[in-house]
Design a protein around this motif. Structure first.
Motif, PDB file in Angstrom:
ATOM      1  N   UNK A   7       9.268  -3.485  -5.102  1.00 21.72           N
ATOM      2  CA  UNK A   7       9.316  -2.323  -4.210  1.00 21.72           C
ATOM      3  C   UNK A   7       8.922  -2.690  -2.795  1.00 21.72           C
ATOM      4  N   UNK A  27       6.734  -4.698 -10.441  1.00 24.60           N
ATOM      5  CA  UNK A  27       6.731  -3.384  -9.802  1.00 24.60           C
ATOM      6  C   UNK A  27       6.408  -3.479  -8.311  1.00 24.60           C
ATOM      7  N   UNK A  33       0.814  -1.214   0.000  1.00 29.08           N
ATOM      8  CA  UNK A  33       0.000   0.000   0.000  1.00 29.08           C
ATOM      9  C   UNK A  33       0.849   1.266   0.000  1.00 29.08           C
ATOM     10  N   UNK A  52       5.351   3.617  -4.178  1.00 31.12           N
ATOM     11  CA  UNK A  52       5.345   4.970  -4.740  1.00 31.12           C
ATOM     12  C   UNK A  52       4.335   5.084  -5.885  1.00 31.12           C
ATOM     13  N   UNK A  53       3.294   5.909  -5.714  1.00 30.63           N
ATOM     14  CA  UNK A  53       2.261   5.980  -6.754  1.00 30.63           C
ATOM     15  C   UNK A  53       2.797   6.425  -8.115  1.00 30.63           C
ATOM     16  N   UNK A  54       3.894   7.177  -8.124  1.00 31.45           N
ATOM     17  CA  UNK A  54       4.430   7.616  -9.413  1.00 31.45           C
ATOM     18  C   UNK A  54       5.108   6.479 -10.163  1.00 31.45           C
ATOM     19  N   UNK A  55       5.665   5.557  -9.395  1.00 33.10           N
ATOM     20  CA  UNK A  55       6.253   4.378 -10.024  1.00 33.10           C
ATOM     21  C   UNK A  55       5.145   3.525 -10.651  1.00 33.10           C
ATOM     22  N   UNK A  72       2.221   4.637 -11.605  1.00 32.59           N
ATOM     23  CA  UNK A  72       1.710   5.406 -12.742  1.00 32.59           C
ATOM     24  C   UNK A  72       2.603   5.217 -13.968  1.00 32.59           C
ATOM     25  N   UNK A  73       3.915   5.318 -13.722  1.00 36.66           N
ATOM     26  CA  UNK A  73       4.864   5.180 -14.823  1.00 36.66           C
ATOM     27  C   UNK A  73       4.734   3.807 -15.475  1.00 36.66           C
ATOM     28  N   UNK A  74       4.690   2.775 -14.634  1.00 36.28           N
ATOM     29  CA  UNK A  74       4.574   1.424 -15.168  1.00 36.28           C
ATOM     30  C   UNK A  74       3.271   1.278 -15.946  1.00 36.28           C
ATOM     31  N   UNK A  75       2.209   1.827 -15.364  1.00 33.40           N
ATOM     32  CA  UNK A  75       0.909   1.736 -16.029  1.00 33.40           C
ATOM     33  C   UNK A  75       0.948   2.444 -17.380  1.00 33.40           C
ATOM     34  N   UNK A  76       1.636   3.585 -17.414  1.00 29.55           N
ATOM     35  CA  UNK A  76       1.699   4.335 -18.667  1.00 29.55           C
ATOM     36  C   UNK A  76       2.418   3.531 -19.752  1.00 29.55           C
ATOM     37  N   UNK A  77       3.234   2.576 -19.330  1.00 31.46           N
ATOM     38  CA  UNK A  77       3.923   1.757 -20.322  1.00 31.46           C
ATOM     39  C   UNK A  77       3.162   0.470 -20.592  1.00 31.46           C
ATOM     40  N   UNK A  78       1.889   0.491 -20.210  1.00 32.33           N
ATOM     41  CA  UNK A  78       0.993  -0.596 -20.600  1.00 32.33           C
ATOM     42  C   UNK A  78       1.306  -1.970 -20.036  1.00 32.33           C
ATOM     43  N   UNK A  79       1.770  -2.058 -18.783  1.00 31.49           N
ATOM     44  CA  UNK A  79       2.030  -3.390 -18.225  1.00 31.49           C
ATOM     45  C   UNK A  79       0.721  -4.053 -17.812  1.00 31.49           C
TER      46      UNK A  79
END
Lengths: 293, 262
Positions: free
Chosen positions: B177, B173, B149, B152-155, B157-164
């Motif tokens: 972490x 991810x 929980x 890091x939400x930005x990590x 977000x970044x992963x999501x933006x790369x379509x995983x």
């Protein structure tokens, strides 16, 4: 040719407002972050959005990235509506957001793995992009071993590596010291020329917006809409000259933008004083975390 | 080169000073007869008993039995709690349905499960291993959930933006972490496990180091000294286990600036 088109984008957030002494107890309200954004970005263009803090710039970028959905309106990329993230868009955040357990090259490889590219080729591509951002020789470094500027270079390489048409950048240089920022701004222009990407760039710095952009869109205080779009009359060649920031065109553009932005900044501050608001983050289940500890 | 070795020796000596002083004080106080008539052996006698037990083979036999129980229970806990923690921490639905149950079960005192397990599974190994598993599970589960929980939400977000995919998100991810906090849970779990191991072996076993301790405490005479010997032995085992966990953590988390020796 239009690459990105946003039509009447509205975005609402559920908020928890912690009431003052008179109004104890939490009330749940809806907050209109974006109040109907219309914007077209051309192919190969560098467009920046400037606006007061809290105006919804980042929210807009998330929407273009497909990370959240608008409540109203549509975003089109090459005429097709966005529904969800995709490898046609690379995102760079102010927070770098590198995977700390991966080396520089491992970070750059991440998007390529989603593209199912073989290991050898991945390494080759990742090395190419690390060298594009000037980080050859740092492949095996972990993020903690890199400076802020280098971290952001890795993040840029990572976003470029899977060769998206569009680069979305959310205040990417906001956390850097001013010298590093200026160096990276120049680097970004060079990379933009080399890669021919369409770049949507969010910043609160007018100076940065003028230096980098073909056009600058000014966003109003919340609820954010596009107030104005200003053309920056600087050729790409001129931008690399040392005294560009003191040139007439530069100063005039900056002045014009500040004139448009000023009243929005004042407005935003008034909104900020009136209510202290917490936007609940969808990624972070704060409440649940509290229950467990 | 020479000075480096000297420096390391000095550090070692500094770290051992307090322990050596306590052992010396113990030896002196008992030899001087200050504590008489309390049946406390000298420090050297305690180590002597340990050596005698080792020479007789009893120490090894019971250590193997005890550590076998610890290993089985602990491994079971890791295998169950980490995936469960990932699921509960990551998927809202899982959390909604499972959280109340887990929160309630967590409130049952650990040792209260023992008679229940004995009733169901008998007094054999299974009950002991299950209780040890339960002891380890809460720490591992809770640390995994909170680690997930706090990704890091930005990590994310970044992963999501790369379509995983959701599966890759968890595997590539969320899990990596969460590893450092999971290790904190693993170390606490070990402490808890040893506590429960001894309780279980003292309450209902005729082998294992805990039972040897109970046996010793019921026999006035040299056997009584085994209580002290086993205690010290467990401290040594605990140190080794902790160093092993820290070593594993360092290996898995070499991307972190520094991992403290807990």
């Amino acid at each position: 040719m239009t690459k990105i088109k946003a039509e009447n984008i509205k975005k609402m957030f559920k908020i928890r407002s912690n009431g003052n002494s008179k109004n104890n107890g939490n009330t749940s309200k809806e907050l209109l972050a974006l109040g109907g954004v219309n914007l077209s970005i051309n192919k190969g263009e560098f467009l920046s959005i400037v606006g007061p803090s809290g105006c919804g710039k980042s929210t807009f970028l998330d929407l273009v990235g497909g990370l959240t959905k608008p409540n109203e309106g549509n975003i089109y990329i090459d005429g097709k509506p966005v529904n969800g993230p995709g490898l046609d868009r690379g995102i760079v955040f102010q927070q770098y957001a590198l995977f700390p357990w991966r080396t520089a090259i491992g970070n750059v490889e991440f998007g390529l793995e989603s593209k199912k590219i073989a290991k050898n080729e991945r390494i080759e591509i990742a090395q190419k992009y690390l060298s594009l951002v000037g980080l050859s020789g740092f492949e095996e470094r972990y993020p903690y071993e890199l400076s802020g500027g280098m971290k952001q270079r890795v993040a840029i390489a990572r976003a470029l590596a899977f060769d998206p048409d569009i680069l979305l950048m959310d205040e990417p240089f906001g956390a850097l010291d001013s010298q590093t920022r200026e160096i990276l701004q120049r680097e970004l222009l060079r990379i933009w020329e080399e890669t021919q990407k369409t770049i949507l760039f969010i910043t609160h710095s007018i100076d940065e917006a003028v230096f980098l952009s073909d056009r600058v869109a000014i966003m109003t205080a919340r609820p954010g809409v596009i107030k104005n779009i200003v053309d920056i009359p600087l050729s790409r060649a001129v931008r690399f000259e040392d005294d560009v920031r003191t040139s007439n065109e530069f100063v005039r553009s900056r002045h014009e933008l500040w004139g448009l932005l000023k009243e929005e900044v004042v407005k935003a501050q008034q909104i900020g004083v009136k209510t202290t608001l917490k936007i609940s983050s969808s990624e972070k289940a704060v409440a649940q975390g509290e229950a467990w500890t | 080169m020479g000075s480096a070795i000297l420096k390391r020796l000095t550090t070692l000596l500094q770290r051992l000073t307090a322990i050596i002083i306590i052992l010396l004080a113990w030896e002196i106080v008992v030899r001087a007869g200050i504590l008489y008539p309390a049946p406390i052996p000298t420090a050297s006698r305690v180590f002597g008993v340990l050596v005698e037990m080792a020479l007789a083979g009893t120490l090894q036999k019971h250590t193997v039995i005890s550590l076998g129980r610890v290993f089985s229970g602990y491994t079971l806990a890791v295998v169950i709690a980490i995936p469960l923690g990932l699921a509960v921490g990551w998927f809202k639905t899982f959390e909604r349905y499972l959280d109340p149950l887990l929160q309630t079960l967590r409130q049952v005192p650990l040792l209260a499960w023992f008679p229940v397990f004995i009733l169901i599974f008998g007094i054999g190994e299974l009950s002991k291993i299950l209780l040890i598993m339960l002891a380890a599970m809460w720490w591992i589960l809770l640390s995994t959930i909170s680690a997930v929980q706090n990704v890091d939400p930005f990590i994310v977000k970044t992963a999501r933006s790369m379509g995983v995919s959701e599966w890759d998100m968890l595997r590539k991810v969320v899990l990596p972490s969460a590893v450092p906090s999971i290790f904190t849970g693993l170390r606490y779990a070990y402490t808890e496990v040893i506590l429960v191991l001894f309780a279980v072996e003292m309450l209902g076993a005729n082998d294992g180091l805990g039972s040897v301790m109970i046996y010793g405490s019921c026999h006035p005479g040299p056997e009584l000294f085994m209580v002290y010997s086993i205690s010290i032995f467990m401290a040594i085992i605990g140190l080794i286990a902790n160093y092993m966990l820290v070593g594993l953590e360092r290996r898995l988390c070499k991307w972190k600036e520094e991992t403290g020796m807990g």
